[in-house]
Write a protein that holds these residues in place. Sequence first.
Motif, short mmCIF file in Angstrom:
data_model
loop_
_atom_site.label_atom_id
_atom_site.label_comp_id
_atom_site.label_asym_id
_atom_site.label_seq_id
_atom_site.Cartn_x
_atom_site.Cartn_y
_atom_site.Cartn_z
N GLU A 87 0.82 -1.21 0.00
CA GLU A 87 0.00 0.00 0.00
C GLU A 87 0.85 1.26 0.00
OE1 GLU A 87 -3.27 2.48 -0.04
OE2 GLU A 87 -3.12 0.32 -0.45
N GLU A 88 1.98 1.23 0.75
CA GLU A 88 2.82 2.44 0.80
C GLU A 88 3.48 2.71 -0.54
OE1 GLU A 88 5.32 -0.97 2.59
OE2 GLU A 88 3.23 -0.26 2.64
N VAL A 89 3.74 1.66 -1.32
CA VAL A 89 4.32 1.84 -2.66
C VAL A 89 3.27 2.44 -3.59
CG1 VAL A 89 5.29 0.66 -4.67
CG2 VAL A 89 6.00 0.02 -2.36
N SER A 90 2.05 1.93 -3.52
CA SER A 90 0.97 2.48 -4.34
C SER A 90 0.77 3.96 -4.04
CB SER A 90 -0.33 1.71 -4.07
OG SER A 90 -1.40 2.29 -4.77
N LYS A 91 0.77 4.32 -2.78
CA LYS A 91 0.62 5.73 -2.40
C LYS A 91 1.76 6.59 -2.92
CE LYS A 91 -2.14 5.06 1.81
NZ LYS A 91 -2.18 5.20 3.30
N GLU A 92 2.99 6.04 -2.86
CA GLU A 92 4.14 6.80 -3.34
C GLU A 92 4.09 7.00 -4.85
OE1 GLU A 92 8.01 8.73 -3.08
OE2 GLU A 92 6.15 8.60 -1.95
N VAL A 93 3.69 5.97 -5.59
CA VAL A 93 3.56 6.10 -7.04
C VAL A 93 2.52 7.17 -7.37
CG1 VAL A 93 2.84 4.95 -9.16
CG2 VAL A 93 4.35 3.77 -7.56
N ARG A 94 1.40 7.14 -6.68
CA ARG A 94 0.34 8.12 -6.94
C ARG A 94 0.80 9.53 -6.57
NH1 ARG A 94 -5.34 5.17 -5.25
NH2 ARG A 94 -6.18 7.09 -6.19
N ARG A 95 1.54 9.66 -5.49
CA ARG A 95 2.06 10.98 -5.09
C ARG A 95 3.01 11.52 -6.14
NH1 ARG A 95 6.39 13.42 -2.94
NH2 ARG A 95 7.63 11.49 -2.89
N LEU A 96 3.94 10.67 -6.58
CA LEU A 96 4.90 11.11 -7.58
C LEU A 96 4.23 11.40 -8.91
CD1 LEU A 96 7.87 8.67 -6.81
CD2 LEU A 96 7.78 11.13 -6.36
N ALA A 97 3.21 10.63 -9.26
CA ALA A 97 2.49 10.87 -10.52
C ALA A 97 1.83 12.24 -10.50
CB ALA A 97 1.46 9.78 -10.75
N ALA A 98 1.19 12.58 -9.38
CA ALA A 98 0.55 13.89 -9.27
C ALA A 98 1.59 15.01 -9.30
CB ALA A 98 -0.27 13.96 -7.98
N GLU A 99 2.73 14.80 -8.64
CA GLU A 99 3.78 15.82 -8.64
C GLU A 99 4.40 15.98 -10.03
OE1 GLU A 99 6.73 15.78 -5.66
OE2 GLU A 99 5.33 15.58 -3.99
N ALA A 100 4.58 14.88 -10.75
CA ALA A 100 5.10 14.97 -12.12
C ALA A 100 4.14 15.76 -13.00
CB ALA A 100 5.31 13.56 -12.68
N PHE A 101 2.85 15.50 -12.87
CA PHE A 101 1.81 16.21 -13.61
C PHE A 101 1.89 17.71 -13.33
CE2 PHE A 101 -2.59 17.61 -14.31
CZ PHE A 101 -2.98 16.91 -15.44
N GLU A 102 1.99 18.05 -12.04
CA GLU A 102 2.04 19.45 -11.63
C GLU A 102 3.35 20.12 -12.03
OE1 GLU A 102 -0.86 20.84 -8.69
OE2 GLU A 102 -0.98 20.54 -10.85
N SER A 103 4.46 19.38 -11.99
CA SER A 103 5.77 19.98 -12.27
C SER A 103 5.85 20.49 -13.70
CB SER A 103 6.89 18.97 -12.00
OG SER A 103 6.92 17.94 -12.98
N LEU A 104 5.18 19.82 -14.63
CA LEU A 104 5.18 20.25 -16.03
C LEU A 104 4.04 21.22 -16.33
CD1 LEU A 104 5.98 16.99 -18.04
CD2 LEU A 104 7.49 18.90 -17.61
N GLY A 105 3.13 21.41 -15.38
CA GLY A 105 1.97 22.24 -15.65
C GLY A 105 0.98 21.56 -16.58
N CYS A 106 0.80 20.25 -16.43
CA CYS A 106 -0.09 19.50 -17.32
C CYS A 106 -1.55 19.86 -17.09
CB CYS A 106 0.09 18.00 -17.10
SG CYS A 106 1.70 17.37 -17.62
N GLU A 107 -2.36 19.61 -18.09
CA GLU A 107 -3.80 19.80 -18.02
C GLU A 107 -4.46 18.58 -18.64
OE1 GLU A 107 -4.72 24.39 -18.80
OE2 GLU A 107 -3.11 23.62 -20.09
N GLY A 108 -5.71 18.33 -18.25
CA GLY A 108 -6.45 17.23 -18.84
C GLY A 108 -6.02 15.89 -18.32
N LEU A 109 -5.09 15.27 -19.01
CA LEU A 109 -4.72 13.89 -18.70
C LEU A 109 -3.24 13.64 -18.89
CD1 LEU A 109 -5.68 11.58 -21.73
CD2 LEU A 109 -5.47 14.06 -21.88
N ALA A 110 -2.75 12.59 -18.25
CA ALA A 110 -1.38 12.11 -18.45
C ALA A 110 -1.26 10.74 -17.80
CB ALA A 110 -0.34 13.06 -17.88
#
Length: 379
Positions: A297-320
Motif C-alpha cells: 500500500e505504501e508503494v501504491s501511495k508513493e507512485v500516486r504521489r509522484l504521478a501527481a507531482e510529475a503532472f504538476e511539475s510540467l503544468g499539465c492539463e487534462g490527462l497524463a
Amino acid sequence: MTTDQPQPDQPSRRPRVAIVFGGRSSEHAVSCATAAGVLRAIDRSKYEIVPIGISRDGQWVLAADDPSRFELTAGRTPEVEASAAHVVLPLSTRENSLTVLESGRPPQELGQVDVVFPLLHGPFGEDGTLQGFLELSDVRYVGSGVLASAAGMDKHYMKLVFAGHGLPVGPYAVITDRAWRTDRSAAMDACAGLHYPLFVKPARAGSSMGITRVDDPADLEAAIEVAREHDPKVLVEEGIAGREIECAVLEGHGTSGPRTSEVGEIAIHDNHTFYDFEAKYLAEADVDLSCPADVPEEVSKEVRRLAAEAFESLGCEGLARVDCFYTDDRRVVVNEINTMPGFTPHSMYPRMWSASGLEYPDLIDELISLALERRTGLR
C-alpha cells in the motif's frame, strides 16, 4: 470556435467536438486506432462529432465517422488518406467555424466547434505544435498546453524538469544530432558511465517506436542509428532492475488538484524483451495488465504521489500517464510522463481509470468537460 453559453431566447444545443487524429509522426496508425475507440464510445446524445483526419503529409481532411475504418489489427494498418478537399481551422480569435476548401468549389462552412479533442501521438501533434496553433485562435482543446506538451514529449527536458522539482529519475545520457555527426565516438563515450542493459530510444517519440534494448556495448552504435531513424536526438537510459508501475492522472475541476487512479502493472511474456509496439497493440495475449497492481500500500501511495507531482511539475492539463519503476531495493523512480497516452479501450490509461470506477465513455465525457471549463489565453 467558442464555448459561449446560449442566450435565453436560443435553443440549447449539443457541444460540437472536433476529434483530430492521424498526423505526420511514425505513430499515425496508433492515433487512428485511438480515434476509432473514441468515436465508438463517445456519447452521441450529448455531443455532436466532427471527425478530422490529418494525413501523413499534413493535410487536414473531413474524415469518415466510421470507427471500423481506423482500427489497428495485425493484418491492417489504418491511415488517413489525403483528399482534394481540406479542412481549414479558424485563423483568428474572431473566427469560430471550420471550413472545407476544394479547388473549383465555393467554401463549405462546417459551423462552429466548441472543443477540439486531439488524439495525435508523437511529433507534430502531441509536442505542443498543434496546441500552439489552437491557442492562437483561442480554441479550447483536451489535454495539456504548449509547454507541458513540448516538455512531456522531449524525454531529455522532461527529466530535467522532474529532477529540478526533486523527483527521482534514473541515470541517462543524451546524444544530440550535432554531437553524433561531429564525433560519434565521443558521443558514445557519454554513455560510458551507464550500467547495462541500456535502453536506447528517440528523445521525442512514443509507442515504443525506435527503442532497442542493448545488452552488449558492441550493439550500442547500431541501436543509436535505429533511434535516429525516428528522431535525430537520442536518449540512452540505464536499465533499472525492478517492476514498471503506472498511474493515470486526471486534472481536477476548478482549483482542485489532480486526481490519480489505482496503479497498474504490465507483465510481458518471455517472447518480448520489453513492452514494444507489437506487445502494446498487436499481441494482446502476450501482455498481462493488472490493476490495482500487487504492490504494498505504501508503494501504491508513493507512485500516486509522484504521478501527481510529475503532472504538476510540467503544468499539465487534462490527462497524463506517469510510468515509474519499483526497484528491487524498494525505491520508486519516475521513468516518464505521457501527456497523450494510449487511449484505446484496451490501453493502460483507460483501464486504470476503469479499475478506479470511471468507465471509458465517462472518462471521455470528463475530459471534454474539463476542456470546456478551461479559459482561453494565459492561465
